[in-house]
Design a protein around this motif. Structure first.
Motif, PDB file in Angstrom:
ATOM      1  N   GLN B  54     -38.621 -25.187 -34.769  1.00  0.00           N
ATOM      2  CA  GLN B  54     -38.055 -25.793 -33.556  1.00  0.00           C
ATOM      3  C   GLN B  54     -39.082 -25.869 -32.435  1.00  0.00           C
ATOM      4  OE1 GLN B  54     -34.483 -23.069 -33.951  1.00  0.00           O
ATOM      5  NE2 GLN B  54     -33.456 -24.856 -33.089  1.00  0.00           N
ATOM      6  N   ILE B  55     -40.222 -25.212 -32.626  1.00  0.00           N
ATOM      7  CA  ILE B  55     -41.304 -25.295 -31.637  1.00  0.00           C
ATOM      8  C   ILE B  55     -42.140 -26.528 -31.947  1.00  0.00           C
ATOM      9  CG2 ILE B  55     -43.420 -24.183 -30.796  1.00  0.00           C
ATOM     10  CD1 ILE B  55     -42.072 -21.481 -31.459  1.00  0.00           C
ATOM     11  N   ASP B  56     -42.188 -27.472 -31.016  1.00  0.00           N
ATOM     12  CA  ASP B  56     -42.971 -28.701 -31.260  1.00  0.00           C
ATOM     13  C   ASP B  56     -44.094 -28.880 -30.237  1.00  0.00           C
ATOM     14  OD1 ASP B  56     -41.481 -29.355 -29.069  1.00  0.00           O
ATOM     15  OD2 ASP B  56     -40.672 -31.227 -29.876  1.00  0.00           O
ATOM     16  N   GLY B  57     -44.331 -27.860 -29.446  1.00  0.00           N
ATOM     17  CA  GLY B  57     -45.463 -27.877 -28.514  1.00  0.00           C
ATOM     18  C   GLY B  57     -46.122 -26.511 -28.479  1.00  0.00           C
ATOM     19  N   LEU B  58     -47.434 -26.501 -28.379  1.00  0.00           N
ATOM     20  CA  LEU B  58     -48.163 -25.223 -28.331  1.00  0.00           C
ATOM     21  C   LEU B  58     -49.274 -25.334 -27.299  1.00  0.00           C
ATOM     22  CD1 LEU B  58     -48.824 -22.364 -29.493  1.00  0.00           C
ATOM     23  CD2 LEU B  58     -50.269 -23.515 -31.189  1.00  0.00           C
ATOM     24  N   ALA B  59     -49.271 -24.406 -26.349  1.00  0.00           N
ATOM     25  CA  ALA B  59     -50.341 -24.336 -25.351  1.00  0.00           C
ATOM     26  C   ALA B  59     -50.936 -22.950 -25.415  1.00  0.00           C
ATOM     27  CB  ALA B  59     -49.788 -24.621 -23.955  1.00  0.00           C
ATOM     28  N   VAL B  60     -52.243 -22.872 -25.573  1.00  0.00           N
ATOM     29  CA  VAL B  60     -52.913 -21.571 -25.665  1.00  0.00           C
ATOM     30  C   VAL B  60     -53.960 -21.442 -24.561  1.00  0.00           C
ATOM     31  CG1 VAL B  60     -52.554 -21.421 -28.158  1.00  0.00           C
ATOM     32  CG2 VAL B  60     -54.706 -22.376 -27.284  1.00  0.00           C
ATOM     33  N   SER B  61     -54.313 -20.211 -24.262  1.00  0.00           N
ATOM     34  CA  SER B  61     -55.487 -19.949 -23.431  1.00  0.00           C
ATOM     35  C   SER B  61     -56.658 -19.709 -24.389  1.00  0.00           C
ATOM     36  CB  SER B  61     -55.247 -18.728 -22.546  1.00  0.00           C
ATOM     37  OG  SER B  61     -54.699 -17.662 -23.290  1.00  0.00           O
ATOM     38  N   LEU B  62     -57.870 -19.810 -23.889  1.00  0.00           N
ATOM     39  CA  LEU B  62     -59.027 -19.463 -24.721  1.00  0.00           C
ATOM     40  C   LEU B  62     -59.076 -17.935 -24.862  1.00  0.00           C
ATOM     41  CD1 LEU B  62     -61.811 -21.912 -23.501  1.00  0.00           C
ATOM     42  CD2 LEU B  62     -59.886 -22.303 -25.052  1.00  0.00           C
ATOM     43  N   ALA B  63     -59.944 -17.467 -25.749  1.00  0.00           N
ATOM     44  CA  ALA B  63     -60.062 -16.027 -25.962  1.00  0.00           C
ATOM     45  C   ALA B  63     -61.539 -15.646 -25.919  1.00  0.00           C
ATOM     46  CB  ALA B  63     -59.452 -15.635 -27.310  1.00  0.00           C
ATOM     47  N   LEU B  64     -61.843 -14.567 -25.208  1.00  0.00           N
ATOM     48  CA  LEU B  64     -63.233 -14.078 -25.181  1.00  0.00           C
ATOM     49  C   LEU B  64     -63.725 -13.789 -26.591  1.00  0.00           C
ATOM     50  CD1 LEU B  64     -62.816 -11.528 -22.235  1.00  0.00           C
ATOM     51  CD2 LEU B  64     -64.059 -13.707 -22.137  1.00  0.00           C
ATOM     52  N   SER B  65     -62.800 -13.297 -27.437  1.00  0.00           N
ATOM     53  CA  SER B  65     -63.188 -12.901 -28.796  1.00  0.00           C
ATOM     54  C   SER B  65     -63.340 -14.093 -29.732  1.00  0.00           C
ATOM     55  CB  SER B  65     -62.148 -11.926 -29.366  1.00  0.00           C
ATOM     56  OG  SER B  65     -60.859 -12.532 -29.380  1.00  0.00           O
ATOM     57  N   VAL B 115     -39.898 -28.209 -27.059  1.00  0.00           N
ATOM     58  CA  VAL B 115     -39.897 -26.744 -26.977  1.00  0.00           C
ATOM     59  C   VAL B 115     -41.335 -26.264 -27.132  1.00  0.00           C
ATOM     60  CG1 VAL B 115     -39.044 -24.602 -27.988  1.00  0.00           C
ATOM     61  CG2 VAL B 115     -37.580 -26.638 -27.967  1.00  0.00           C
ATOM     62  N   VAL B 116     -41.888 -25.692 -26.077  1.00  0.00           N
ATOM     63  CA  VAL B 116     -43.311 -25.340 -26.061  1.00  0.00           C
ATOM     64  C   VAL B 116     -43.492 -23.834 -26.030  1.00  0.00           C
ATOM     65  CG1 VAL B 116     -45.497 -25.551 -24.822  1.00  0.00           C
ATOM     66  CG2 VAL B 116     -43.883 -27.472 -24.834  1.00  0.00           C
ATOM     67  N   LEU B 117     -44.296 -23.342 -26.972  1.00  0.00           N
ATOM     68  CA  LEU B 117     -44.739 -21.957 -26.931  1.00  0.00           C
ATOM     69  C   LEU B 117     -46.041 -21.899 -26.132  1.00  0.00           C
ATOM     70  CD1 LEU B 117     -44.423 -18.990 -28.058  1.00  0.00           C
ATOM     71  CD2 LEU B 117     -46.017 -19.710 -29.871  1.00  0.00           C
ATOM     72  N   CYS B 118     -46.013 -21.192 -25.004  1.00  0.00           N
ATOM     73  CA  CYS B 118     -47.245 -20.924 -24.249  1.00  0.00           C
ATOM     74  C   CYS B 118     -47.709 -19.546 -24.693  1.00  0.00           C
ATOM     75  CB  CYS B 118     -46.973 -20.949 -22.748  1.00  0.00           C
ATOM     76  SG  CYS B 118     -46.430 -22.553 -22.144  1.00  0.00           S
ATOM     77  N   LEU B 119     -48.811 -19.517 -25.422  1.00  0.00           N
ATOM     78  CA  LEU B 119     -49.229 -18.291 -26.113  1.00  0.00           C
ATOM     79  C   LEU B 119     -50.627 -17.890 -25.661  1.00  0.00           C
ATOM     80  CD1 LEU B 119     -48.638 -16.194 -28.350  1.00  0.00           C
ATOM     81  CD2 LEU B 119     -49.673 -17.798 -29.979  1.00  0.00           C
ATOM     82  N   HIS B 120     -50.733 -16.658 -25.207  1.00  0.00           N
ATOM     83  CA  HIS B 120     -51.991 -16.180 -24.635  1.00  0.00           C
ATOM     84  C   HIS B 120     -52.367 -14.881 -25.322  1.00  0.00           C
ATOM     85  CE1 HIS B 120     -49.351 -18.217 -21.629  1.00  0.00           C
ATOM     86  NE2 HIS B 120     -50.297 -19.107 -21.867  1.00  0.00           N
ATOM     87  N   ALA B 224     -46.408 -14.269 -24.285  1.00  0.00           N
ATOM     88  CA  ALA B 224     -45.932 -15.633 -24.526  1.00  0.00           C
ATOM     89  C   ALA B 224     -44.694 -15.916 -23.703  1.00  0.00           C
ATOM     90  CB  ALA B 224     -45.593 -15.810 -26.012  1.00  0.00           C
ATOM     91  N   VAL B 225     -44.523 -17.184 -23.356  1.00  0.00           N
ATOM     92  CA  VAL B 225     -43.252 -17.650 -22.818  1.00  0.00           C
ATOM     93  C   VAL B 225     -42.886 -18.929 -23.555  1.00  0.00           C
ATOM     94  CG1 VAL B 225     -43.394 -16.603 -20.521  1.00  0.00           C
ATOM     95  CG2 VAL B 225     -44.368 -18.862 -20.897  1.00  0.00           C
ATOM     96  N   LEU B 226     -41.579 -19.155 -23.704  1.00  0.00           N
ATOM     97  CA  LEU B 226     -41.088 -20.343 -24.379  1.00  0.00           C
ATOM     98  C   LEU B 226     -40.491 -21.265 -23.317  1.00  0.00           C
ATOM     99  CD1 LEU B 226     -40.972 -21.202 -27.377  1.00  0.00           C
ATOM    100  CD2 LEU B 226     -38.592 -20.448 -27.388  1.00  0.00           C
TER     101      LEU B 226
END
Lengths: 134, 399
Positions: B54-65, B115-120, B224-226
């Motif tokens: 049901q999640i059709d959007g994904l936004a991520v932050s970059l990662a130092l690692s 429905v966007v998962l903002c995942l950090h 994360a926030v949805l």
């Protein structure tokens, strides 16, 4: 890196004239002659208008805007720690990030007059720093 | 500066955060950023009852690692089994999580996804792979640039020259945030020891006048926030809704370096705008969850957003109860300063705390009458001035 361990710049087509002049102890700024504005660090465009930039030599004077005694050294500067780092406003207007040398940290005050002094420790490249103008 | 439209659909409560998650913040998790992100995803699915598909959007932050991977967002999607029609990687440093919520809202509004998962997620204990170029390398590293700690030492120096060093206010803030972190199960164990104002004032200088206890501790973790439309959230039988009602962001404020005072940041621009968008004044804000990589940043934000005047932050903090029971609770989960900074996911720590509080699910540290919250983001450092991105989001609890 050099044999001193201090990092060296990797000049580009844009910045090669800056570093060449540095080796002749001249601090160069970009100048928008049409608008009478200087800028630093070097950029491919004038920040102020559509005009071509020329290089002009800075007078070497400035004032202390902010100063910090950094106890943990940046990579390559381990032997220099703690190092006095500063933001300097040149008389021409632009601000620079640079080390302060020949100074006692506790005696420096924001607003102090500073002058350019060349760091000649890297055999291949002189680098700018500042000292109190007593 | 030319005003833009200010995302008016936010004030109309057309967008909702319908779920949130946060892993424990740890010094060395032994896990990768993707593994930590998977924990946050599982947790948000369990909380909301949604299926992954049901999640059709994904936004991520970059990662130092993971900074050397130029296909990072795709790696996250592939590893977690998500097929987004809208995929976004945001490189605004600590301003990325808030930026992702706003970009998700815009993408939902534009019909790119629902429905966007903002995942950090970040795991800097595995290594920091970032390698800056341009002036950051040539005119920074060559000169001895000491990173954000040095920048905030310089900003503290410039602030002190104008207004004096606000040590007592910083000490009070340090203790208030630590007291909150002691009640936060997700906070880094290494930081969960009581702190006194004396401890703060006697901590060693790291970039004089900046002290060790002015600074965050780098950790691993994910949050994360949805985000979805309010209509879709109702259709999905969302348990609880939190609405972002205003958002403003600006990067590279003062691009020509014309502002003489280097402590004047983009918050002086986007703080008042965000309040106006929400139809609120600073005095209406019930919780302040400011980005806190360094304590002095909280004081600068109080002034520039408009809680007090220039130079007035020390008096404001000393004159207000900023604890969990106070008039203006600040960083109610301990903030990054006392809960830990999970690398470039750090901007999500105070965001998730604000959402948790507005859902009434903050347990022992729940703030009473938590009807709204202001969350902020700070990202990247500019040459010889302050930080690169400033952002302000105002959130309200749904009915």
């Amino acid at each position: 890196m050099t044999e001193t361990g201090l990092p060296l710049p990797r000049p580009t087509a844009l910045t090669q004239p800056f570093w060449d002049a540095a080796n002749e102890s001249r601090l160069m700024l970009q100048f928008d002659a049409a608008l009478g504005r200087h800028q630093f660090f070097p950029r491919p465009l004038s920040l102020f208008g559509p005009n071509a930039m020329t290089w002009v030599e800075a007078g070497g004077g400035g004032r202390l805007v902010a100063v910090s005694l950094c106890t943990s050294a940046a990579p390559g500067f381990e032997a220099q720690a703690p190092q006095i780092m500063a933001i300097v406003r040149l008389d021409e207007g632009p601000r620079l990030l640079a080390p302060i040398v020949h100074a006692v940290f506790g005696e420096l005050q924001v607003g102090d007059r500073l002058r350019l002094v060349w760091d000649k420790r890297r055999p291949a490249q002189q680098v700018y720093s500042f000292e109190p103008w007593r | 500066m030319k005003p833009n439209t200010g995302m008016g659909f936010l004030r109309e409560r057309q967008i909702a955060i319908m779920g949130y998650a946060e892993t424990p913040i740890q010094r060395n998790s032994g896990k990768s950023a993707v593994e930590l992100g998977a924990e946050a995803l599982s947790s948000v699915l369990a909380q909301t009852g949604l299926e992954r598909d049901q999640i059709d959007g994904l936004a991520v932050s970059l990662a130092l690692s993971e900074a050397s991977d130029t296909f990072w967002s795709n790696l996250v999607a592939e590893s977690l089994g998500i097929a987004p029609s809208w995929l976004q990687a945001t490189d605004l440093g600590g301003a990325s999580p808030l930026g992702n919520v706003a970009r998700a809202a815009a993408a939902i509004q534009a019909g790119m996804c629902e429905v966007v998962l903002c995942l950090h997620a970040d795991a800097p204990a595995r290594g920091v792979l970032m390698r800056p170029g341009g002036h950051r390398n040539e005119f920074g590293d060559t000169l001895g640039y000491g990173g954000p700690t040095m920048v905030f030492g310089l900003l503290s120096s410039a602030y002190a020259a104008r207004h004096g060093l606000p040590e007592r206010a910083l000490a009070k803030l340090a203790v208030a945030q630590r007291d909150a972190a002691l009640l936060n199960p997700q906070a880094c164990a290494a930081l969960k020891v009581p702190l006194t104002e004396h401890d703060y004032l006697s901590s060693r200088m790291v970039a004089d006048p900046l002290r060790l206890l002015d600074c965050v501790m780098r950790c691993d973790g994910a949050n994360a926030v949805l985000v979805t439309s309010t209509a879709k959230a109702r259709q999905l039988s969302a348990r609880k809704l939190v609405h972002p009602v205003a958002f403003r962001e600006i990067s590279n404020f003062d691009p020509r370096g014309l502002v003489d005072d280097i402590t004047v940041s983009g918050f002086s621009h986007c703080g008042p705008l965000a309040l106006a968008d929400a139809g609120l004044s600073a005095g209406d804000i019930r919780m302040f969850q400011p980005y806190d990589d360094f304590l002095i940043a909280v004081l600068l934000q109080l002034e520039q957003i408009g809680f007090c005047g220039a130079g007035g932050a020390a008096e404001f903090i000393l004159g207000h109860d900023i604890s969990l029971r106070g008039q203006l609770p600040i960083n109610t989960g301990g903030g990054q300063i006392s809960a830990g900074q999970p690398g470039l996911a750090g901007g999500g720590v105070n965001l998730v705390e604000a959402v948790r509080q507005l859902c009434g699910e903050a347990g022992e540290r729940q703030v009473r009458s938590a009807t709204n919250a202001m969350v902020t983001g700070i990202g990247a450092m500019q040459y010889a001035r302050n930080w690169g991105t400033s952002s302000v989001m105002i959130l309200e609890a749904g009915p």
